[in-house]
Write a protein that holds these residues in place. Structure first.
Motif, PDB file in Angstrom:
ATOM      1  N   ASP A  45       0.831  -1.205   0.000  1.00 34.81           N
ATOM      2  CA  ASP A  45       0.000   0.000   0.000  1.00 34.81           C
ATOM      3  C   ASP A  45       0.863   1.252   0.000  1.00 34.81           C
ATOM      4  N   SER A  46       0.229   2.375  -0.262  1.00 33.64           N
ATOM      5  CA  SER A  46       0.904   3.663  -0.188  1.00 33.64           C
ATOM      6  C   SER A  46       1.506   3.838   1.211  1.00 33.64           C
ATOM      7  N   PRO A  47       2.796   4.158   1.332  1.00 32.12           N
ATOM      8  CA  PRO A  47       3.401   4.296   2.662  1.00 32.12           C
ATOM      9  C   PRO A  47       2.844   5.507   3.406  1.00 32.12           C
ATOM     10  N   ALA A  48       2.708   5.365   4.710  1.00 32.43           N
ATOM     11  CA  ALA A  48       2.238   6.473   5.548  1.00 32.43           C
ATOM     12  C   ALA A  48       3.314   7.540   5.702  1.00 32.43           C
ATOM     13  N   LYS A  49       4.588   7.116   5.592  1.00 33.86           N
ATOM     14  CA  LYS A  49       5.688   8.067   5.694  1.00 33.86           C
ATOM     15  C   LYS A  49       6.831   7.587   4.811  1.00 33.86           C
ATOM     16  N   ILE A  50       7.625   8.538   4.377  1.00 32.07           N
ATOM     17  CA  ILE A  50       8.812   8.266   3.579  1.00 32.07           C
ATOM     18  C   ILE A  50       9.949   9.020   4.246  1.00 32.07           C
ATOM     19  N   VAL A  65      10.593  13.121  -3.976  1.00 32.80           N
ATOM     20  CA  VAL A  65      10.104  11.789  -4.321  1.00 32.80           C
ATOM     21  C   VAL A  65       9.457  11.903  -5.692  1.00 32.80           C
ATOM     22  N   THR A  66       9.845  11.013  -6.601  1.00 31.12           N
ATOM     23  CA  THR A  66       9.224  10.967  -7.919  1.00 31.12           C
ATOM     24  C   THR A  66       8.716   9.549  -8.169  1.00 31.12           C
ATOM     25  N   GLY A  67       7.660   9.459  -8.933  1.00 40.88           N
ATOM     26  CA  GLY A  67       7.046   8.169  -9.223  1.00 40.88           C
ATOM     27  C   GLY A  67       6.521   8.120 -10.638  1.00 40.88           C
ATOM     28  N   PRO A  68       5.632   7.176 -10.911  1.00 44.40           N
ATOM     29  CA  PRO A  68       5.128   7.006 -12.269  1.00 44.40           C
ATOM     30  C   PRO A  68       4.351   8.215 -12.788  1.00 44.40           C
ATOM     31  N   ASN A  69       3.836   9.042 -11.892  1.00 45.83           N
ATOM     32  CA  ASN A  69       3.092  10.236 -12.303  1.00 45.83           C
ATOM     33  C   ASN A  69       3.888  11.521 -12.111  1.00 45.83           C
ATOM     34  N   GLY A  70       5.206  11.389 -11.935  1.00 48.16           N
ATOM     35  CA  GLY A  70       6.052  12.569 -11.757  1.00 48.16           C
ATOM     36  C   GLY A  70       6.345  12.859 -10.298  1.00 48.16           C
ATOM     37  N   VAL A  72       6.072  13.797  -6.494  1.00 50.24           N
ATOM     38  CA  VAL A  72       5.068  13.509  -5.468  1.00 50.24           C
ATOM     39  C   VAL A  72       4.997  14.683  -4.498  1.00 50.24           C
ATOM     40  N   PRO A  73       3.794  15.254  -4.277  1.00 46.89           N
ATOM     41  CA  PRO A  73       3.680  16.313  -3.273  1.00 46.89           C
ATOM     42  C   PRO A  73       3.892  15.728  -1.878  1.00 46.89           C
ATOM     43  N   GLY A  91       1.688  13.725   0.195  1.00 46.90           N
ATOM     44  CA  GLY A  91       0.533  14.605   0.171  1.00 46.90           C
ATOM     45  C   GLY A  91      -0.689  13.979  -0.474  1.00 46.90           C
ATOM     46  N   GLU A  92      -0.539  12.786  -0.999  1.00 46.74           N
ATOM     47  CA  GLU A  92      -1.646  12.070  -1.638  1.00 46.74           C
ATOM     48  C   GLU A  92      -1.360  10.576  -1.540  1.00 46.74           C
ATOM     49  N   VAL A  93      -2.386   9.775  -1.767  1.00 44.77           N
ATOM     50  CA  VAL A  93      -2.199   8.329  -1.794  1.00 44.77           C
ATOM     51  C   VAL A  93      -1.394   7.992  -3.045  1.00 44.77           C
ATOM     52  N   LEU A  94      -0.332   7.237  -2.875  1.00 43.30           N
ATOM     53  CA  LEU A  94       0.530   6.905  -4.000  1.00 43.30           C
ATOM     54  C   LEU A  94      -0.015   5.693  -4.746  1.00 43.30           C
ATOM     55  N   SER A  95      -0.005   5.789  -6.069  1.00 41.09           N
ATOM     56  CA  SER A  95      -0.495   4.689  -6.907  1.00 41.09           C
ATOM     57  C   SER A  95       0.608   3.643  -7.082  1.00 41.09           C
ATOM     58  N   ALA A  96       0.232   2.501  -7.639  1.00 45.11           N
ATOM     59  CA  ALA A  96       1.196   1.429  -7.893  1.00 45.11           C
ATOM     60  C   ALA A  96       2.278   1.920  -8.843  1.00 45.11           C
ATOM     61  N   GLY A  97       3.483   1.423  -8.640  1.00 46.34           N
ATOM     62  CA  GLY A  97       4.584   1.787  -9.521  1.00 46.34           C
ATOM     63  C   GLY A  97       5.891   1.899  -8.776  1.00 46.34           C
ATOM     64  N   ASN A  98       6.899   2.385  -9.473  1.00 45.08           N
ATOM     65  CA  ASN A  98       8.241   2.543  -8.925  1.00 45.08           C
ATOM     66  C   ASN A  98       8.465   3.987  -8.497  1.00 45.08           C
ATOM     67  N   TYR A  99       9.112   4.160  -7.342  1.00 43.47           N
ATOM     68  CA  TYR A  99       9.367   5.483  -6.787  1.00 43.47           C
ATOM     69  C   TYR A  99      10.850   5.655  -6.479  1.00 43.47           C
ATOM     70  N   GLN A 100      11.323   6.862  -6.705  1.00 46.89           N
ATOM     71  CA  GLN A 100      12.706   7.215  -6.403  1.00 46.89           C
ATOM     72  C   GLN A 100      12.704   8.373  -5.419  1.00 46.89           C
TER      73      GLN A 100
END
Length: 123
Positions: A45-50, A65-70, A72-73, A91-100
């Motif tokens: 699931d979308s992590p509560a904290k990073i 933080v960047t992900g499949p949609n650019g 991340v707020p 700042g939002e629920v993160l969708s499935a995909g890879n994050y950097q």
């Protein structure tokens, strides 16, 4: 001509000493000790904290933080405070995909450090 040949070992030894003396302080810095999510992990699931934990204090100057949609707020921005742990909430629920995650900071002695880590969210 023979003088130049004799001075080469001295020049090489001097350069080697200089390079080693410059490298030793960089080796003394402790970088990250752990991340959340863990580097390379796949979470359900979308992590509560990073965030990140360090072996010593660090003043974070950039945390992205960047992900499949650019980009991340994030709820929270770096400040001038020195910390051993730095965590933010997406700042939002993160969708499935890879994050950097990419961070940059200043160690206690003022040296610039940067690194990053990756995680994935299952579909």
């Amino acid at each position: 001509m023979q003088k130049k040949t004799r001075s080469l070992p001295i020049v090489h030894a001097t350069l080697a000493t200089l390079l080693i003396s410059l490298a030793i302080p960089a080796l003394a810095h402790e970088g990250r000790t752990s991340t959340s999510p863990k580097d390379g992990d796949t979470v359900q699931d979308s992590p509560a904290k990073i965030g990140i934990e360090f072996g010593d204090v660090m003043r974070i100057t950039q945390f992205e933080v960047t992900g499949p949609n650019g980009s991340v707020p994030l709820d929270g921005q770096p400040s001038s405070e020195q910390v051993e742990r730095y965590f933010v909430k997406p700042g939002e629920v993160l969708s499935a995909g890879n994050y950097q995650v990419h961070w940059r900071g200043l160690s206690d002695d003022g040296h610039m450090m940067s690194d990053g880590f990756n995680f994935s969210i299952e579909p």
